[in-house]
Design a protein around this motif. Structure first.
Motif, mmCIF file in Angstrom:
data_model
loop_
_atom_site.group_PDB
_atom_site.id
_atom_site.type_symbol
_atom_site.label_atom_id
_atom_site.label_comp_id
_atom_site.label_asym_id
_atom_site.label_seq_id
_atom_site.Cartn_x
_atom_site.Cartn_y
_atom_site.Cartn_z
ATOM 1 N N GLY A 102 -13.233 -9.931 -7.131
ATOM 2 C CA GLY A 102 -12.832 -10.499 -8.413
ATOM 3 C C GLY A 102 -11.766 -9.754 -9.172
ATOM 4 O O GLY A 102 -11.619 -9.956 -10.379
ATOM 5 N N PHE A 103 -10.997 -8.899 -8.502
ATOM 6 C CA PHE A 103 -9.937 -8.150 -9.169
ATOM 7 C C PHE A 103 -8.586 -8.532 -8.584
ATOM 8 O O PHE A 103 -8.443 -8.647 -7.377
ATOM 9 C CB PHE A 103 -10.144 -6.640 -8.993
ATOM 10 C CG PHE A 103 -11.384 -6.131 -9.662
ATOM 11 C CD1 PHE A 103 -11.354 -5.713 -10.986
ATOM 12 C CD2 PHE A 103 -12.588 -6.068 -8.982
ATOM 13 C CE1 PHE A 103 -12.498 -5.246 -11.609
ATOM 14 C CE2 PHE A 103 -13.745 -5.604 -9.596
ATOM 15 C CZ PHE A 103 -13.693 -5.189 -10.912
ATOM 16 N N ASP A 104 -7.601 -8.710 -9.449
ATOM 17 C CA ASP A 104 -6.232 -8.982 -9.019
ATOM 18 C C ASP A 104 -5.370 -7.767 -9.335
ATOM 19 O O ASP A 104 -5.412 -7.250 -10.466
ATOM 20 C CB ASP A 104 -5.654 -10.193 -9.764
ATOM 21 C CG ASP A 104 -6.376 -11.484 -9.394
ATOM 22 O OD1 ASP A 104 -6.697 -11.661 -8.207
ATOM 23 O OD2 ASP A 104 -6.593 -12.306 -10.303
ATOM 24 N N ALA A 105 -4.603 -7.316 -8.339
ATOM 25 C CA ALA A 105 -3.638 -6.248 -8.591
ATOM 26 C C ALA A 105 -2.603 -6.788 -9.569
ATOM 27 O O ALA A 105 -2.161 -7.927 -9.448
ATOM 28 C CB ALA A 105 -2.983 -5.796 -7.289
ATOM 29 N N VAL A 106 -2.231 -5.990 -10.555
ATOM 30 C CA VAL A 106 -1.294 -6.436 -11.570
ATOM 31 C C VAL A 106 0.079 -6.685 -10.963
ATOM 32 O O VAL A 106 0.738 -7.662 -11.285
ATOM 33 C CB VAL A 106 -1.206 -5.421 -12.738
ATOM 34 C CG1 VAL A 106 -0.093 -5.767 -13.704
ATOM 35 C CG2 VAL A 106 -2.547 -5.362 -13.463
ATOM 36 N N PHE A 107 0.498 -5.819 -10.069
ATOM 37 C CA PHE A 107 1.744 -6.022 -9.353
ATOM 38 C C PHE A 107 1.684 -5.279 -8.033
ATOM 39 O O PHE A 107 0.880 -4.380 -7.853
ATOM 40 C CB PHE A 107 2.979 -5.603 -10.172
ATOM 41 C CG PHE A 107 2.886 -4.235 -10.799
ATOM 42 C CD1 PHE A 107 2.496 -4.092 -12.113
ATOM 43 C CD2 PHE A 107 3.203 -3.093 -10.092
ATOM 44 C CE1 PHE A 107 2.404 -2.845 -12.700
ATOM 45 C CE2 PHE A 107 3.120 -1.845 -10.669
ATOM 46 C CZ PHE A 107 2.714 -1.721 -11.980
ATOM 47 N N ASP A 108 2.528 -5.688 -7.114
ATOM 48 C CA ASP A 108 2.564 -5.108 -5.777
ATOM 49 C C ASP A 108 3.785 -4.203 -5.684
ATOM 50 O O ASP A 108 4.888 -4.655 -5.379
ATOM 51 C CB ASP A 108 2.624 -6.225 -4.728
ATOM 52 C CG ASP A 108 2.608 -5.685 -3.310
ATOM 53 O OD1 ASP A 108 2.193 -4.532 -3.111
ATOM 54 O OD2 ASP A 108 3.032 -6.424 -2.407
ATOM 55 N N ASP A 109 3.586 -2.930 -6.010
ATOM 56 C CA ASP A 109 4.693 -1.981 -6.002
ATOM 57 C C ASP A 109 4.192 -0.642 -5.476
ATOM 58 O O ASP A 109 3.732 0.210 -6.244
ATOM 59 C CB ASP A 109 5.252 -1.838 -7.419
ATOM 60 C CG ASP A 109 6.479 -0.947 -7.484
ATOM 61 O OD1 ASP A 109 6.844 -0.325 -6.461
ATOM 62 O OD2 ASP A 109 7.077 -0.866 -8.569
ATOM 63 N N PRO A 110 4.276 -0.435 -4.149
ATOM 64 C CA PRO A 110 3.809 0.824 -3.558
ATOM 65 C C PRO A 110 4.491 2.057 -4.148
ATOM 66 O O PRO A 110 3.876 3.118 -4.262
ATOM 67 C CB PRO A 110 4.135 0.677 -2.072
ATOM 68 C CG PRO A 110 4.282 -0.784 -1.848
ATOM 69 C CD PRO A 110 4.773 -1.365 -3.134
ATOM 70 N N ASP A 111 5.746 1.927 -4.565
ATOM 71 C CA ASP A 111 6.448 3.069 -5.168
ATOM 72 C C ASP A 111 5.805 3.466 -6.493
ATOM 73 O O ASP A 111 5.675 4.648 -6.797
ATOM 74 C CB ASP A 111 7.929 2.745 -5.385
ATOM 75 C CG ASP A 111 8.693 2.639 -4.079
ATOM 76 O OD1 ASP A 111 8.272 3.256 -3.082
ATOM 77 O OD2 ASP A 111 9.709 1.916 -4.048
ATOM 78 N N PHE A 112 5.395 2.457 -7.290
ATOM 79 C CA PHE A 112 4.731 2.744 -8.556
ATOM 80 C C PHE A 112 3.427 3.507 -8.306
ATOM 81 O O PHE A 112 3.148 4.509 -8.957
ATOM 82 C CB PHE A 112 4.433 1.444 -9.317
ATOM 83 C CG PHE A 112 3.643 1.663 -10.580
ATOM 84 C CD1 PHE A 112 4.273 2.020 -11.759
ATOM 85 C CD2 PHE A 112 2.254 1.518 -10.587
ATOM 86 C CE1 PHE A 112 3.554 2.232 -12.920
ATOM 87 C CE2 PHE A 112 1.519 1.728 -11.742
ATOM 88 C CZ PHE A 112 2.170 2.087 -12.910
ATOM 89 N N VAL A 113 2.649 3.042 -7.336
ATOM 90 C CA VAL A 113 1.372 3.700 -7.015
ATOM 91 C C VAL A 113 1.626 5.122 -6.530
ATOM 92 O O VAL A 113 0.934 6.062 -6.947
ATOM 93 C CB VAL A 113 0.576 2.881 -5.980
ATOM 94 C CG1 VAL A 113 -0.674 3.623 -5.541
ATOM 95 C CG2 VAL A 113 0.212 1.514 -6.549
#
Length: 157
Positions: A102-113
């Motif tokens: 039930g969780f959605d990642a806010v955005f898909d940005d491996p560099d940010f992580v």
């Protein structure tokens, strides 16, 4: 109700002049994060999170305002912050498991992580933001060792 739909004598109303572009996706629009969640919403989020973490075998702990509330210190907070010991090579699998719970990642940005060591999510059922901070060696490992499980709404957190 939209952002700015309420006013007080101390609030400037009307259209604000834009002086700069948004600095992140969070400042670009009004989010529900400005609403303080109910205890039930937090308990539901933590229940789903505990299930996802348990399924992946991830050690984690709650910190920030929600942790302070658990221990009796009144706070206002619109999000949940946790630190988790996640294998960096398994981040995509972890994000997929969170989606199943039930969780959605806010955005898909491996560099940010990689840069911030934070994976921001939104809990679908409540709309509450969840920040998962990736634990590193040192004091966070000590915190994981000393974490005390607490029952919140029927789930051990």
């Amino acid at each position: 109700m939209s952002c700015g739909a309420t006013s007080s004598p101390l609030m400037i109303t009307g259209r604000r002049k834009r002086i700069a572009g948004p600095i992140s996706p969070f400042t670009a629009e009004c989010l529900r994060a400005y609403v303080v969640p109910s205890h039930r919403a937090v308990a539901d989020l933590l229940d789903a999170l505990a299930a996802a973490m348990g399924e992946r075998g991830v050690r984690w702990y709650l910190f920030g305002a929600q942790a302070a509330i658990v221990w009796g210190s009144p706070r206002l907070s619109a999000d949940v912050d946790v630190t988790a010991e996640i294998d960096p090579t398994a981040l995509n699998d972890y994000i997929a498991t969170m989606g199943e719970h039930g969780f959605d990642a806010v955005f898909d940005d491996p560099d940010f992580v990689a840069r911030t060591r934070v994976i921001p999510f939104t809990h679908r059922a409540s709309g509450m933001p969840l920040d998962v901070v990736l634990a590193g060696p040192g004091f966070e490992d000590d915190f994981l060792q000393r974490a005390i499980p607490v029952d919140i709404g029927g789930s051990l957190v």
